[in-house]
Design a protein around this motif. Structure first.
Motif, short mmCIF file in Angstrom:
data_model
loop_
_atom_site.label_atom_id
_atom_site.label_comp_id
_atom_site.label_asym_id
_atom_site.label_seq_id
_atom_site.Cartn_x
_atom_site.Cartn_y
_atom_site.Cartn_z
N MET A 71 -2.53 44.98 -19.21
CA MET A 71 -3.66 45.05 -18.31
C MET A 71 -4.60 43.87 -18.54
N ALA A 72 -5.14 43.38 -17.47
CA ALA A 72 -6.06 42.25 -17.56
C ALA A 72 -7.45 42.76 -17.94
N GLU A 73 -8.11 42.00 -18.76
CA GLU A 73 -9.46 42.37 -19.17
C GLU A 73 -10.46 41.79 -18.17
N ILE A 74 -11.40 42.58 -17.76
CA ILE A 74 -12.40 42.13 -16.79
C ILE A 74 -13.65 41.73 -17.56
N ALA A 75 -14.06 40.50 -17.36
CA ALA A 75 -15.26 40.01 -18.03
C ALA A 75 -16.49 40.42 -17.23
N SER A 76 -17.47 40.96 -17.92
CA SER A 76 -18.69 41.34 -17.21
C SER A 76 -19.63 40.14 -17.19
N PRO A 77 -20.23 39.88 -16.06
CA PRO A 77 -21.13 38.73 -15.97
C PRO A 77 -22.40 38.97 -16.79
N SER A 78 -22.90 37.91 -17.35
CA SER A 78 -24.14 38.01 -18.12
C SER A 78 -25.32 38.00 -17.15
N VAL A 79 -26.25 38.86 -17.38
CA VAL A 79 -27.39 39.00 -16.47
C VAL A 79 -28.67 38.67 -17.23
N THR A 80 -29.45 37.79 -16.66
CA THR A 80 -30.74 37.45 -17.23
C THR A 80 -31.81 37.93 -16.27
N VAL A 81 -32.77 38.64 -16.79
CA VAL A 81 -33.84 39.16 -15.96
C VAL A 81 -35.14 38.50 -16.37
N ASN A 82 -35.78 37.86 -15.42
CA ASN A 82 -37.09 37.27 -15.67
C ASN A 82 -38.11 38.11 -14.93
N VAL A 83 -39.06 38.63 -15.66
CA VAL A 83 -40.10 39.44 -15.05
C VAL A 83 -41.37 38.60 -15.03
N THR A 84 -41.88 38.38 -13.84
CA THR A 84 -43.13 37.64 -13.73
C THR A 84 -44.20 38.55 -13.17
N VAL A 85 -45.37 38.45 -13.76
CA VAL A 85 -46.50 39.25 -13.33
C VAL A 85 -47.54 38.27 -12.81
N LYS A 86 -47.96 38.48 -11.57
CA LYS A 86 -48.97 37.60 -11.01
C LYS A 86 -50.33 38.02 -11.55
N LEU A 87 -51.06 37.03 -12.06
CA LEU A 87 -52.36 37.29 -12.65
C LEU A 87 -53.44 36.54 -11.88
N THR A 88 -54.60 37.13 -11.81
CA THR A 88 -55.74 36.45 -11.20
C THR A 88 -56.32 35.47 -12.23
N ALA A 89 -57.21 34.62 -11.78
CA ALA A 89 -57.85 33.66 -12.68
C ALA A 89 -58.63 34.40 -13.77
#
Length: 77
Positions: free
Chosen positions: A1-19
């Motif tokens: 059986m072939a092994e299925i590689a799982s894609p690497s996931v990067t999550v960037n969380v940005t929070v908008k801030l006021t001055a």
């Protein structure tokens, strides 16, 4: 059986801030024991404005209060 590689996931969380929120975080970085009154004085805004912005930062998990109101300190998450 072939092994299925799982894609690497990067999550960037940005929070908008006021001055004001950015300025509050800058002051907290310099002094984690700073009071809301001292922040208001330093920035030239009302303490209630500081309070409202800090509550929003806490709700967004950007800022956290450690300890009691009188002798606690702030922590940037």
């Amino acid at each position: 059986m072939a092994e299925i590689a799982s894609p690497s996931v990067t999550v960037n969380v940005t929070v908008k801030l006021t001055a004001n929120q950015k300025n509050i975080l800058d002051l907290v970085k310099k002094n984690s024991d700073i009071s809301q009154e001292a922040i208001a004085s330093e920035l030239g805004i009302a303490r209630e404005t500081v309070n409202r912005n800090m509550k929003k930062l806490q709700e967004r998990n950007v800022l956290k209060r450690l300890g009691a109101d009188k002798n606690g300190r702030w922590e940037i998450v």
